[in-house]
Design a protein around this motif. Structure first.
Motif, PDB file in Angstrom:
ATOM      1  N   THR A 191     -51.614   8.110 -76.292  1.00  0.00           N
ATOM      2  CA  THR A 191     -51.421   8.810 -75.032  1.00  0.00           C
ATOM      3  C   THR A 191     -50.459   7.998 -74.172  1.00  0.00           C
ATOM      4  O   THR A 191     -49.901   6.993 -74.622  1.00  0.00           O
ATOM      5  CB  THR A 191     -52.759   8.986 -74.286  1.00  0.00           C
ATOM      6  OG1 THR A 191     -53.199   7.706 -73.806  1.00  0.00           O
ATOM      7  CG2 THR A 191     -53.822   9.585 -75.197  1.00  0.00           C
ATOM      8  N   ASP A 244     -56.483   4.439 -62.872  1.00  0.00           N
ATOM      9  CA  ASP A 244     -57.518   5.413 -63.170  1.00  0.00           C
ATOM     10  C   ASP A 244     -58.846   4.801 -62.734  1.00  0.00           C
ATOM     11  O   ASP A 244     -59.018   3.566 -62.776  1.00  0.00           O
ATOM     12  CB  ASP A 244     -57.541   5.736 -64.676  1.00  0.00           C
ATOM     13  CG  ASP A 244     -58.442   6.913 -64.997  1.00  0.00           C
ATOM     14  OD1 ASP A 244     -57.984   8.064 -64.882  1.00  0.00           O
ATOM     15  OD2 ASP A 244     -59.607   6.685 -65.354  1.00  0.00           O
ATOM     16  N   ASP A 282     -63.500  13.455 -71.244  1.00  0.00           N
ATOM     17  CA  ASP A 282     -62.219  12.797 -71.027  1.00  0.00           C
ATOM     18  C   ASP A 282     -61.045  13.764 -71.153  1.00  0.00           C
ATOM     19  O   ASP A 282     -61.019  14.644 -72.030  1.00  0.00           O
ATOM     20  CB  ASP A 282     -62.031  11.669 -72.050  1.00  0.00           C
ATOM     21  CG  ASP A 282     -62.574  10.340 -71.550  1.00  0.00           C
ATOM     22  OD1 ASP A 282     -63.284  10.333 -70.529  1.00  0.00           O
ATOM     23  OD2 ASP A 282     -62.295   9.312 -72.199  1.00  0.00           O
ATOM     24  N   ASN A 283     -60.073  13.576 -70.277  1.00  0.00           N
ATOM     25  CA  ASN A 283     -58.728  14.143 -70.421  1.00  0.00           C
ATOM     26  C   ASN A 283     -58.666  15.660 -70.628  1.00  0.00           C
ATOM     27  O   ASN A 283     -57.944  16.144 -71.520  1.00  0.00           O
ATOM     28  CB  ASN A 283     -58.008  13.476 -71.596  1.00  0.00           C
ATOM     29  CG  ASN A 283     -57.769  11.991 -71.405  1.00  0.00           C
ATOM     30  OD1 ASN A 283     -57.020  11.391 -72.168  1.00  0.00           O
ATOM     31  ND2 ASN A 283     -58.391  11.375 -70.416  1.00  0.00           N
ATOM     32  N   ARG A 285     -55.154  17.357 -70.988  1.00  0.00           N
ATOM     33  CA  ARG A 285     -54.258  17.197 -72.141  1.00  0.00           C
ATOM     34  C   ARG A 285     -54.330  18.414 -73.061  1.00  0.00           C
ATOM     35  O   ARG A 285     -55.296  19.175 -73.061  1.00  0.00           O
ATOM     36  CB  ARG A 285     -54.627  15.947 -72.948  1.00  0.00           C
ATOM     37  CG  ARG A 285     -54.396  14.655 -72.207  1.00  0.00           C
ATOM     38  CD  ARG A 285     -54.506  13.463 -73.142  1.00  0.00           C
ATOM     39  NE  ARG A 285     -54.534  12.228 -72.393  1.00  0.00           N
ATOM     40  CZ  ARG A 285     -53.455  11.596 -71.943  1.00  0.00           C
ATOM     41  NH1 ARG A 285     -52.261  12.096 -72.196  1.00  0.00           N
ATOM     42  NH2 ARG A 285     -53.570  10.477 -71.257  1.00  0.00           N
ATOM     43  N   ILE A 304     -56.974  18.395 -76.072  1.00  0.00           N
ATOM     44  CA  ILE A 304     -57.895  17.419 -75.503  1.00  0.00           C
ATOM     45  C   ILE A 304     -58.334  16.477 -76.623  1.00  0.00           C
ATOM     46  O   ILE A 304     -58.637  16.926 -77.731  1.00  0.00           O
ATOM     47  CB  ILE A 304     -59.116  18.138 -74.889  1.00  0.00           C
ATOM     48  CG1 ILE A 304     -58.672  19.031 -73.727  1.00  0.00           C
ATOM     49  CG2 ILE A 304     -60.163  17.137 -74.426  1.00  0.00           C
ATOM     50  CD1 ILE A 304     -59.760  19.937 -73.197  1.00  0.00           C
ATOM     51  N   TYR A 351     -53.635  15.392 -63.867  1.00  0.00           N
ATOM     52  CA  TYR A 351     -53.497  13.931 -63.828  1.00  0.00           C
ATOM     53  C   TYR A 351     -52.040  13.588 -63.560  1.00  0.00           C
ATOM     54  O   TYR A 351     -51.132  14.166 -64.180  1.00  0.00           O
ATOM     55  CB  TYR A 351     -53.944  13.282 -65.144  1.00  0.00           C
ATOM     56  CG  TYR A 351     -53.717  11.788 -65.136  1.00  0.00           C
ATOM     57  CD1 TYR A 351     -54.675  10.924 -64.611  1.00  0.00           C
ATOM     58  CD2 TYR A 351     -52.528  11.239 -65.609  1.00  0.00           C
ATOM     59  CE1 TYR A 351     -54.463   9.558 -64.571  1.00  0.00           C
ATOM     60  CE2 TYR A 351     -52.306   9.874 -65.564  1.00  0.00           C
ATOM     61  CZ  TYR A 351     -53.268   9.034 -65.044  1.00  0.00           C
ATOM     62  OH  TYR A 351     -53.056   7.683 -64.988  1.00  0.00           O
ATOM     63  N   THR A 372     -60.633  15.160 -61.771  1.00  0.00           N
ATOM     64  CA  THR A 372     -59.347  15.797 -62.063  1.00  0.00           C
ATOM     65  C   THR A 372     -59.377  17.320 -61.947  1.00  0.00           C
ATOM     66  O   THR A 372     -58.343  17.959 -62.106  1.00  0.00           O
ATOM     67  CB  THR A 372     -58.877  15.432 -63.485  1.00  0.00           C
ATOM     68  OG1 THR A 372     -59.789  15.977 -64.444  1.00  0.00           O
ATOM     69  CG2 THR A 372     -58.811  13.917 -63.663  1.00  0.00           C
TER      70      THR A 372
END
Length: 372
Positions: free
Chosen positions: A159, A175, A188-189, A192, A195, A245, A276
């Protein structure tokens, strides 16, 4: 006994096989005909262009003998199907075991054994699929100590933070994971695409006061919400918040419901990231319903009914299903010692593929005289 009946001008076939009845479309059978003209024998991939088959395709004849169904189609093609294969619609993966705190399992694996032995690796991956997490012991307390085991499964997901990244308190943190504050349960994330599928959290040192890890089974939370507050459950499967993000070099955006369903209407992914989440400016009545539903879900994933508490020791690693589990941590104080963990991601496709291949290799082929 097996009975075959043609319907709808021979464009459908109804098969009654040992008390089980299923209807099949002629086109569906034709495009799956298990012969070398239709499917490549080595890859199983289709050789014909299915979209070019006539929509009026029909079955001209059907005959059953010795557990096999022989069909002749109106395009002149003949196919031989194993009845067992037509009726064997079991999923390729075993069912998952949902859990609450009181019934939470403690799946464990040994690092060296999983690196060296396929059976041990398969057991670890099956536990990870079944329970959503596994605790691995004996991981070398080096910065890239987890890498040999990752290499046994699939590529490390890189990433904007790199590959295997530090999780420790730093000045000017980019973060909140890099601070000493506690973290609410989250996935998480979610910003993205795709993910990250699995989180690998490796402990090098953990002598700080606090910093315990928490886990909650998001699929169990979804099940309980559906039972206790169906309207809230329905809302969280329909409303689609965004996730965001941004730092000096990165700008990521994604979206998706907090509870995502598969084609069968069952939860296949949960998203929760208070830090987020960016809910669009929906009509006020929709937002009111969403906020109430989100609060109900939040109370489940933070309540003691579902929260499992763990503290990783040096040389231990927690592998977590980021589509299913929500993880967090308590706040910690560095005055009591150092807390240094390392984290990496491995995607779902390579993990699932490795598990299925190992399972297939471990399953003995049927001997002569046994049903296939």
């Amino acid at each position: 006994m097996t009975h075959v009946t043609s319907l709808a001008k021979n464009r459908r076939l109804v098969i009654d096989h040992h008390g089980r009845t299923r209807a099949f479309a002629a086109l569906w059978l034709r495009e799956r005909s298990p012969d070398a003209e239709t499917l490549d024998p080595r890859t199983g991939q289709r050789l014909i262009e299915a979209a070019e088959l006539p929509l009026t395709l029909a079955i001209e004849s059907a005959d059953v003998r010795d557990g096999e169904l022989s069909l002749r189609f109106s395009d002149g093609h003949c196919g031989l199907f194993a009845l067992k294969a037509l009726f064997d619609d079991a999923p390729s993966d075993p069912p998952q075991r949902l859990w609450a705190a009181a019934s939470a399992p403690r799946p464990e694996a040994d690092f060296a054994a999983a690196v060296e032995d396929d059976a041990a690796l398969l057991a670890m991956l099956e536990a990870l699929h079944r329970d959503g997490f596994v605790l691995v012991s004996g991981v070398p307390t080096e910065e890239h100590g987890m890498q040999p085991l990752i290499d046994r499964i699939g590529p490390l997901r890189r990433t904007n933070w790199g590959g295997i990244a530090d999780v420790k308190s730093v000045a000017n943190a980019y973060d909140l994971t890099m601070t000493q504050r506690g973290l609410e349960p989250h996935t998480d994330n979610p910003y993205r695409d795709p993910i990250p599928g699995y989180i690998w959290l490796h402990c090098l040192t953990n002598a700080a006061d606090g910093g315990d890890s928490t886990l909650a089974d998001g699929f169990m939370a979804a099940r309980l919400l559906r039972e206790r507050d169906p309207a809230a459950y329905d809302c969280l499967t329909r409303v689609t918040p965004g996730f965001h993000y941004q730092d000096d070099t990165t700008h990521l955006e994604g979206e998706g419901p907090l509870i995502e369903l598969d084609s069968q209407g069952e939860p296949v992914r949960v998203r929760y990231s208070n830090r987020t989440e960016r809910v669009p400016a929906l009509p006020p009545e929709e937002l009111e319903a969403y906020y109430a539903a989100r609060t109900a879900f939040y109370r489940l994933i933070t309540g003691e009914e579902l929260t499992l508490h763990l503290k990783l020791d040096p040389g231990q690693m927690l592998i977590m299903d980021n589509y299913r589990l929500l993880h967090g941590r308590s706040a910690f104080q560095l005055a009591g010692g150092v807390r240094h963990l390392r984290q990496g991601y491995v995607d779902r496709d390579s993990t699932a593929s490795r598990r299925r291949v190992l399972r297939r290799q471990a399953t003995p082929a049927p001997t002569a005289g046994e049903p296939a």
